[in-house]
Write an enzyme that holds these catalytic residues in place. Structure first.
Site, short mmCIF file in Angstrom:
data_model
loop_
_atom_site.label_atom_id
_atom_site.label_comp_id
_atom_site.label_asym_id
_atom_site.label_seq_id
_atom_site.Cartn_x
_atom_site.Cartn_y
_atom_site.Cartn_z
N GLU A 33 0.88 -1.17 0.00
CA GLU A 33 0.00 0.00 0.00
C GLU A 33 0.91 1.22 0.00
OE1 GLU A 33 -3.66 1.69 2.74
OE2 GLU A 33 -2.81 -0.27 3.20
N ARG A 264 4.27 -13.04 9.94
CA ARG A 264 5.00 -11.79 9.74
C ARG A 264 6.35 -11.86 10.42
NH1 ARG A 264 1.22 -7.34 8.79
NH2 ARG A 264 2.73 -5.80 9.44
N LYS A 274 3.86 0.85 9.45
CA LYS A 274 4.04 2.10 8.69
C LYS A 274 3.39 3.27 9.42
CE LYS A 274 2.65 0.25 4.89
NZ LYS A 274 2.13 0.02 3.55
#
Ligand code: ATP
Ligand code: MG
Length: 554
Positions: A33, A264, A274
């Site tokens: 993204e 992850r 982020k």
């Protein structure tokens, strides 16, 4: 892709798929993204996506997942591409934007309404959270609009698109199962109204598809065979499959994409989010996305990390199905191991203290040959100037030495690395009691050899000629946060409450060998006995400590 990446459960799944469908050409995608810079966690996803494609002779697309219009920026798109290339991954001409499919998404949503598989709902955001409507583990969700006639939903959806309604007035929901034990399946919202300018589409759209609706469509349209994503999408998988199977898309030759989830990357003392990292940048806690303390790829690069050391680290941590926490010292060890073999040795003095060698002529310069890498004779030697006035590191001198202190101390002998053995005779003080200079005599018989009488001198310290050195700034970095396991953050605290006040210590008056004036930005060195340093790309005469020489834990 790290060559060290080992066989893993994803590859086992794909091998199963290939047994059933031997002609399948493996096709993956990396879908960042564009709302921030890539961090080392993304590197893991990159290794899984590109690495898996490479392992099976397939291909991997790069797709900017810009379906959500908030906070997206071409600055991020450019930085993401640069960082992926830096790691050595290549998407060829397969670069896409999720927003390129908005028209198709809309068309497929209309198709779902037509089939009675989606409806326009009027519950407000507040009502959505109200147990009366969202239900709970024992009660199904409720929507009074579920049986709205198809024609009415079609009309309202078209008018939502035309901008006739305010934000939040209507949503489009997939008609799946209000009683599902999986809350993702309780008639999820697949479109909402948002009056936000899109970084590529401008104001063309005021309705935007939700990720769970858009993603399987994007995957299917691009012919992705395996949609590899992190574990938090596991509960969304039934919805991924529902969308994929119910929208009117022609089935690709290799079949519909299959979503597989992996754990992850989590690292001690490192927050990989982020949102958090953007907050640090915007509030000025750090000096931009590429601050060398940041776990972003550009931050690590500026700090002195190489792409190969990061890939090595990712390869070693492996691909697993359940979450784990990796010790940040493993990352440091990968860089240390690489730089130990490749970085030329130089001398720098972090906290300089003057040493005067009283029996060495003040007008004389002598040169000693010092190896560029003691572990690699092929790296050769260089000449280092010796004069009567030298700098040594303040930490290498103790006026009142603790036991077993073998460096410089009053009336003690120590070897100046690669040069003479000196004896400390006198400590001259400033008015405030600090050391102004240390007066020594050198055993001029020794040179870079042993004393003639065979006496033992235990310590060796590094030094620089005061007449042959440059002023440099050394940035000494430590962990950015003090929270060992970021997942254990107390809920009443913020990550910013855990910023390490010693994450950056600046040594402004450091000294270094003169040749370092010509070092190129981004070039790395081992400053002997001090650490691995990389010439900063922004501030002249600044060197960033990439990693200490030894694991501080051991
Ligand atoms: P963040 O939580 O940092 O904002 P994100 O998941 O929102 O990350 P995306 O840009 O959506 O960021 O991520 C692109 C891909 O990278 C996704 O497939 C995501 O699963 C993966 N990814 C993100 N963080 C990690 C991580 N720590 N370990 C492995 N993969 C990750
Ligand atoms: Mg995301």
């Amino acid at each position: 892709m790290p060559e060290t990446m080992e066989n893993n459960f994803i590859w086992d799944f794909i091998e199963e798929d290939l047994r059933e469908n031997p002609n399948m050409k493996i096709h993956t995608r990396f879908p960042p993204e564009p709302n921030g810079y890539l961090h080392i966690g993304h590197c893991k996803a990159l290794c899984v996506d590109f690495g898996t494609a490479r392992r099976f002779g397939g291909i991997c697309n790069l797709r900017m997942d810009d379906t959500n219009p908030a906070k997206e920026d071409t600055e991020y798109v450019d930085a993401i591409m640069q960082d992926i290339r830096w790691l050595g991954f290549d998407w060829d001409d397969r670069f896409f934007y999720g927003s390129d499919y908005f028209e198709k998404d809309y068309e497929l949503a209309v198709g779902l309404i037509r089939k009675g598989l989606a409806y326009v709902c009027e519950l407000s955001a507040e009502e959505f959270r109200d147990p009366k409507y969202c239900g709970d583990l024992t009660h199904p969700a409720v929507s009074p609009w579920r049986d709205r006639p198809v024609a009415e939903s079609l009309d309202l959806f078209a008018r939502m698109k035309n901008g006739e309604f305010p934000e939040g007035k209507y949503t489009l929901r997939a008609k799946i199962d209000l009683a599902s034990g999986n809350f993702c399946m309780r008639d999820p919202v697949i479109y909402r109204i948002k009056y936000v300018e899109h970084h590529r589409q401008g104001t063309k759209w005021c309705i935007f598809p939700m990720y769970d609706f858009a993603h399987p469509i994007q995957d299917a349209l691009e012919g992705i065979t395996h949609s590899l994503c992190s574990l938090e999408y596991e509960i969304h998988r039934p919805l991924y499959n529902w969308v994929r199977d119910n929208v009117d898309l022609p089935k690709p030759v290799s079949g519909f994409p299959r979503q597989i989830e992996f754990a992850r990357l989590n690292i001690t003392y490192t927050v990989l989010s982020k949102r958090f990292l953007r907050g640090l940048v915007e509030s000025g806690v750090v000096d931009g996305w590429d601050d060398p303390r940041m776990p972003t790829l550009c931050g690590l690069r500026r700090r002195g990390y190489t792409a190969s050391s990061i890939l090595d680290f990712i390869g070693r941590t492996g691909v697993a199905k359940s979450d784990s926490l990796v010790d940040i010292r493993q990352l440091e060890a990968c860089l240390r191991e690489e730089l130990n073999a490749t970085a030329p040795r130089r001398i720098a003095v972090v906290k300089p203290v003057k040493v005067v060698v009283t029996n060495f002529p003040a007008d004389r310069t002598e040169y000693f040959e010092i190896p560029n890498n003691p572990q690699n004779p092929e790296a050769g030697v260089r000449k280092v100037a010796f004069t009567s006035e030298l700098w040594i590191d303040a930490d290498d001198f103790a006026e009142v030495p603790p036991p077993k202190f073998f460096r410089m101390k009053p009336d003690g002998e120590v070897r100046l690395m690669g040069a003479y053995i000196v004896r400390c005779n006198e400590v001259v003080k400033n008015a405030d009691g600090s050391v102004s200079e240390i007066r020594c005599t050198a055993d001029l018989e020794t040179g870079n050899g042993m004393p003639a009488d065979g006496r033992k001198v235990k310590g060796t310290i590094h030094w620089l000629s005061a007449a042959h050195c440059i002023d440099v700034t050394l940035c000494l970095y430590n962990n950015l946060t003090t929270l060992e396991n970021p997942a254990n953050k107390p809920s009443d605290k913020d990550y910013t409450d855990f910023i390490n006040p010693e994450s950056l210590i600046v040594a402004e008056h450091a000294k270094a060998e003169p040749s370092l004036a010509e070092a190129k930005a981004g070039e790395s060195f081992q400053f002997v006995r001090t650490g691995y340093f990389c010439k900063d790309t922004k501030n002249p005469s600044t060197f960033n400590r990439a990693v200490t020489l030894k694991d501080s834990f051991k």
